[in-house]
Design a protein around this motif. Sequence first.
Motif, PDB file in Angstrom:
ATOM      1  N   UNK A  50       5.451 -19.298  -1.475  1.00 51.65           N
ATOM      2  CA  UNK A  50       4.514 -19.843  -1.387  1.00 51.65           C
ATOM      3  C   UNK A  50       3.957 -18.357  -0.268  1.00 51.65           C
ATOM      4  N   UNK A  51       4.420 -16.886  -0.447  1.00 50.60           N
ATOM      5  CA  UNK A  51       3.522 -15.680  -0.048  1.00 50.60           C
ATOM      6  C   UNK A  51       3.435 -15.156  -0.894  1.00 50.60           C
ATOM      7  N   UNK A  52       2.296 -14.483  -0.993  1.00 56.37           N
ATOM      8  CA  UNK A  52       1.679 -13.639  -2.293  1.00 56.37           C
ATOM      9  C   UNK A  52       2.746 -12.247  -2.991  1.00 56.37           C
ATOM     10  N   UNK A  53       2.595 -10.920  -1.601  1.00 60.60           N
ATOM     11  CA  UNK A  53       3.438 -10.621  -2.020  1.00 60.60           C
ATOM     12  C   UNK A  53       5.168 -10.288  -1.605  1.00 60.60           C
ATOM     13  N   UNK A  54       5.517  -8.738  -2.630  1.00 61.33           N
ATOM     14  CA  UNK A  54       7.126  -9.014  -2.284  1.00 61.33           C
ATOM     15  C   UNK A  54       6.989  -8.827  -0.685  1.00 61.33           C
ATOM     16  N   UNK A  55       8.238  -9.154   0.183  1.00 59.51           N
ATOM     17  CA  UNK A  55       8.356  -8.339   0.791  1.00 59.51           C
ATOM     18  C   UNK A  55       9.600  -7.942   1.100  1.00 59.51           C
ATOM     19  N   UNK A  56       9.726  -6.839   1.494  1.00 60.38           N
ATOM     20  CA  UNK A  56      11.030  -6.237   1.593  1.00 60.38           C
ATOM     21  C   UNK A  56      12.029  -6.186   2.639  1.00 60.38           C
ATOM     22  N   UNK A  57      13.162  -6.629   2.531  1.00 64.48           N
ATOM     23  CA  UNK A  57      13.901  -7.823   4.246  1.00 64.48           C
ATOM     24  C   UNK A  57      14.496  -6.622   4.427  1.00 64.48           C
ATOM     25  N   UNK A  71      11.980  -9.375   8.736  1.00 58.89           N
ATOM     26  CA  UNK A  71      10.927  -8.622   7.752  1.00 58.89           C
ATOM     27  C   UNK A  71      10.553  -7.045   7.999  1.00 58.89           C
ATOM     28  N   UNK A  72       9.272  -6.836   6.713  1.00 61.72           N
ATOM     29  CA  UNK A  72       9.749  -4.939   7.426  1.00 61.72           C
ATOM     30  C   UNK A  72       8.653  -5.018   8.326  1.00 61.72           C
ATOM     31  N   UNK A  73       7.620  -5.632   8.946  1.00 59.48           N
ATOM     32  CA  UNK A  73       6.773  -5.856   9.898  1.00 59.48           C
ATOM     33  C   UNK A  73       7.921  -5.921  10.847  1.00 59.48           C
ATOM     34  N   UNK A  74       9.121  -6.220  11.260  1.00 57.20           N
ATOM     35  CA  UNK A  74       9.806  -6.180  12.655  1.00 57.20           C
ATOM     36  C   UNK A  74      10.100  -5.234  12.728  1.00 57.20           C
ATOM     37  N   UNK A  75      10.849  -4.556  10.926  1.00 62.46           N
ATOM     38  CA  UNK A  75      11.508  -2.682  11.233  1.00 62.46           C
ATOM     39  C   UNK A  75      10.481  -1.999  11.609  1.00 62.46           C
ATOM     40  N   UNK A  76       9.477  -2.086  11.258  1.00 66.69           N
ATOM     41  CA  UNK A  76       8.323  -1.349  11.740  1.00 66.69           C
ATOM     42  C   UNK A  76       7.636  -0.696  13.279  1.00 66.69           C
ATOM     43  N   UNK A  77       8.529  -1.924  14.117  1.00 69.55           N
ATOM     44  CA  UNK A  77       8.373  -2.122  15.144  1.00 69.55           C
ATOM     45  C   UNK A  77       9.105  -1.565  16.243  1.00 69.55           C
ATOM     46  N   UNK A  78      10.521  -1.391  15.064  1.00 69.34           N
ATOM     47  CA  UNK A  78      11.681  -0.430  16.177  1.00 69.34           C
ATOM     48  C   UNK A  78      12.156   0.293  14.678  1.00 69.34           C
TER      49      UNK A  78
END
Length: 609
Positions: free
Chosen positions: A152-159, A127-134
């Motif tokens: 069930x996730x409101x906003x689109x996610x960047x993979x 996920x983008x959260x992982x990407x931002x951390x590394x």
Amino acid sequence: MPQNRQLAAIMFTDIVGYTALMGNDEEGAFRILSKNRELQKPIIEQYNGKWIKELGDGVMVSFNTVSDAVNAAIRIQKESLAVPGLHLTIGIHLGEVVFENEDVFGDGVNIAARIQAFAIPDSIYISEAIHNNISNKQGIETSFVKQVKLKNVNSPMRLYEVVTAPKKDSSQIPITGSTQESSGKSIAVLPFTNMSNDPDQDYFCDGISEEIIDTLAQLNNLRVIARTSSFSFKEKNLDVREIGRTLDVTTLLEGSVRKSGNRLRITTKLVSVSDGSHLWTNRYDRELEDIFAIQEDIAKNVATELKGFLTSYEKEVIRPQKTAIQAYEYFLKGIELFHQLNLLESKIMFEKSIKIDPDYAPSHAGLSDVFCQIYEWHGGNNDDLALAENHSFRALSISPNMAESHASYGFVLSLRKRYDEAEKEFIEAIRLNPNSFDAYYRYARYSFSRGHIEKSAEMFLKASEVRLEDFQSLLLLAQSLRILGKNEAAKALKEGLIRVRKHLELNPTDRRALSLGAVSLFENGEKEKAMKWINKAVELYPEDGGVIFNGACLYAKDGNKKKAISLLEVAVEKGYGNKEWIERDHDYDSLRNEPRFIALIKKLNEKYR
């Protein structure tokens, strides 16, 4: 029950094709499952992970730090590649979760599982959260994949994908001979014989063969000979073993089609080249509307025979898109005419297909490619490019998971000079179909036109690896490497000339092989033969702008500026001429200061302003 809410990196791993393996070899499947446990557990412990539980053939793990999660995943993927039959998909997400006794719950868990489901075999998606951390961690490289909408996730996610192998340096990759390259499972699909009384049904037989070629070419670890080579044996009464040896493959698929009214009879034989024995045969007596099920069954049986079993991903790949039979027939006619470079007739056939079925994505993608070719090389205008964009976007909206949709849209965007967007589309096409020659080849040409020569070399090389008999990608790779000043240019040129000579043995009047090959022969010091080839091409195809364009290139290399510019002016007058390509091509360097050449570039600037 005691609960503990905290931020954690959740990793899911899954064995690719495990269900299919269980169906074919239950004992072997259990061995793979056991080996997977033995491989993963010590790595997870080494990186301070917590083995939560197994979910069938999948594993859920939590880590306290993102770096530990990603490094563990990289190590797992690296070691799994050494285990025959073990291929994993991995997904990782950073989120708030609830630890309850020995289990974990929460959105962070659900998102990680859904990211893993998007991953392709042998990859790690994050996920983008992982990407931002590394993103600033040394030794870890990531690449954006796409933006998705998760259930069930409101906003689109960047993979993003974690790059588990170093990028190939195009200057260091060996260019080897075709015999060495062609080891392993390989197949040529010969054009199916038309057993009907109507010779106009040839397009239908050829279309079925080509659809099977395109389907099999998407499967991993299987080399499939391209249409241009296998179709050169059409109506030639040769022994299959001789054909197999000529094409350097281990197996051949041959067949026949009898189409009468709404009835269809198709017979198929998968033949071993070594001894001529039949590995698999079948006969289909069906209604015409069953053609899609027949093609799927043929591809599935051939692939299973050669590969042992199919992953769930590969089963999806071989499932054809269905449409009304008449729309499909027009689509096949459009493809056949496109290969013949009869763009206007091809356009009409695709339009007829779409009129019957407005939601048939392959016809929209095909029509987009036609308009792109007309715009770029045959005197088209902005209206043609607008139509190309409309149809490619329509294909994309109908079939977002079809590689051809993204490759076509990328082609349009590159002509629009929306370079960053085009690059993303080519990358997505390759992600969806890692064996897509068109995606690599178009990405390479786009990169060259943009001046990204290093990237063009990388993509031309990939295209040449995907289609091992293709000469264009290697000859253009040699050109890119030559511009970069790499010694490997000579190797690429030599192998490209081997391929083009072999191609001309099968297709002696191929205009592209004669004209592009002539330029490469000249570069190789074979001037006399180069002039012979280009003169033959011009004699056979005096109205073909592409042939004239390559002729101009050859005369420019020879220092005959007047002849080169005259031919280039004719090519441009016929609408054939990519301004960016001409500006980047060092073969035209001798013309840069010539007034007529400067005027020509100005004319192209005005046309594509």
